[in-house]
Scaffold this active site. Sequence first.
Site, PDB file in Angstrom:
ATOM      1  CG  MET A 215      26.112  26.664  12.826  1.00 29.74           C
ATOM      2  SD  MET A 215      27.482  26.631  14.022  1.00 29.74           S
ATOM      3  CE  MET A 215      28.204  28.242  13.722  1.00 29.74           C
ATOM      4  CB  CYS A 216      24.036  22.310   9.242  1.00 29.40           C
ATOM      5  SG  CYS A 216      24.897  22.190   7.664  1.00 29.40           S
TER       6      CYS A 216
END
Length: 445
Positions: A215-216
Site C-alpha cells: 500500500m505504501c
Amino acid sequence: MSENMEVDDETRAKWMHVLRLLTRGGPLAHPEFEPSAESLSFIRDTCRILVVGAGGLGCELLKDLALMGFWRVDVIDMDTIDVSNLNRQFLFRPHDVGKSKAEVAAAFIEKRVPGAKVTPHFAKIQDFGPDFYSKFHVVVCGLDAIVARRWINGMLISLLRYNPDTGELDPTSVIPLVDGGTEGFKGNARVILAGMTACIDCTIELYPPQIAFPMCTIAHTPRLPEHCIEYAKVLLWPQEQPFGEGKPIDGDDPVHIQWLFDKAQERAKSYHIQGVTYRLTQGVVKNIIPAVASTNAVIASACANEVFKIATSCCLPLNNYMVFNDVDGIYTYSYEAERKEDCLACSTKPQLLRFHDSATLQDIVTYLTESPMYQMQAPGITAMVRGKSKTLYMQSVESIRQATKQNLQKSLKELGIEEGHELVIADVTTPKSLIFAIQFVVDME
C-alpha cells in the site's frame, strides 16, 4: 464385439481416423487394451465426460472432444460472455454477449456436430454434490482459477473408497482428472489419478500466491503502470464513490473501467510513468490472465488426447505432467510429479500446525492464507473446547465474523486450545473440512 466387428461404410468413413487407433495394438498401448471397434461405441454412447469451464480452453476442449467422438458431455461454467472473449473463444458470436457461456457453447457444439449431446450447467461447481460428480468417467478442467482447481481436486478425492479391512484404495472409485492451464505463451497439461498420483495440492507450490502491491508503494512511490491502476482502484474509488455510495467496481462495466483508466492515467502522468492502457486497466481490475488462442489450442488438444487415451486404453496416459513454452521457439517437457506424503488433500496423515504457545488465532489465519503450502482464501476455524464445538472464527458469514472477530487477537491458550487439540478448518479451496492438530513449540526457528 470382436476386433473384426462389422462397421457400416458410412461409420467407417466418418470415424476412420479414430478406428485406426482403436482396432490396432502397439507397443505404447495399455497392457489391458484389446483392439476393437467396440471402443468407438463406448466413447460415443456410454462414456460421460465433464468439462469444467467454457472459456478459452473450454471452447477448444468441447470442439476437440466432440470431433473425437465423445458425444455425452456435460459442461459447467458460471460466467457470461463478454465482448473481450470473442477474439479467441470461437464458439461465441457478438449476439451472444451477456448470455451463459455453458449454454451457448453446448448449443453450438450440438448444431455443428450432429449426434453430440452436450448438457450445459450455468452454475458454480460448488452447486453440485458427490452424486453429480460420481456420474462421470473423466473430468477435464479448463480453468483459470487455482481455487476452483483445488475444489474439484478435493471433490474427486472425497469420492474415493477404501477397503475397510486392508485400507487399500478401490481403483473403481478413482475418477481421472485431466487439467490444463495456460498463461500467455506458456501452458501445461496433467493427468491426476486421485489417491494414486500427485494431486493439485501435492504441487500447490507451483501456483505462486497472487502478487499484492504494498500500500505504501501504491500511495507514495508508484513505479509501474499497475501501481497507478491499483491507486485508482483501491484508494480513489472508495474516496470519490463516482457511481453512488457503496457501489462496488464492476469489472465488466466499461463505464467503471473507463473511470479507473482515466484516473490511472492522471496518476501516471504526474509520476512520469508510461504504459497505462485500457486493456491493462481491465486486466488489473479483473485479474485477467493473458490468453493466446494458439496456446489454448495446443493445451486443449493435449488434454483431449489424454481423455481419449484414458477412456479407450489405446495408449498409456501421460505420467503425469507436461509443460509447454513457445515464447522463444517451441519447448515441451514431461515429467512425473511426485505425491507428497503429507499432502493436505490426498494424504491420510494428520496435518500439524506448529506454533508458539503465545501465538494468536490471527497468526494461524495469516499462516494458512499466506503459506505457499496452503494458500487458503478465507479459512473458518472451529474446535472442541471443554467438550463443546466452538466456532473460533468465520469470515464467510458476516454475522458470525462480527461475533468472532475479537477472537483473532486472543492467544490459543486464552481460547482454550491445548497441545494436541484439533482444529477443523473450512475454506472455499476444498469441499470438505480439514483437520489440523496443534503442536506447541518453544522456538519457532
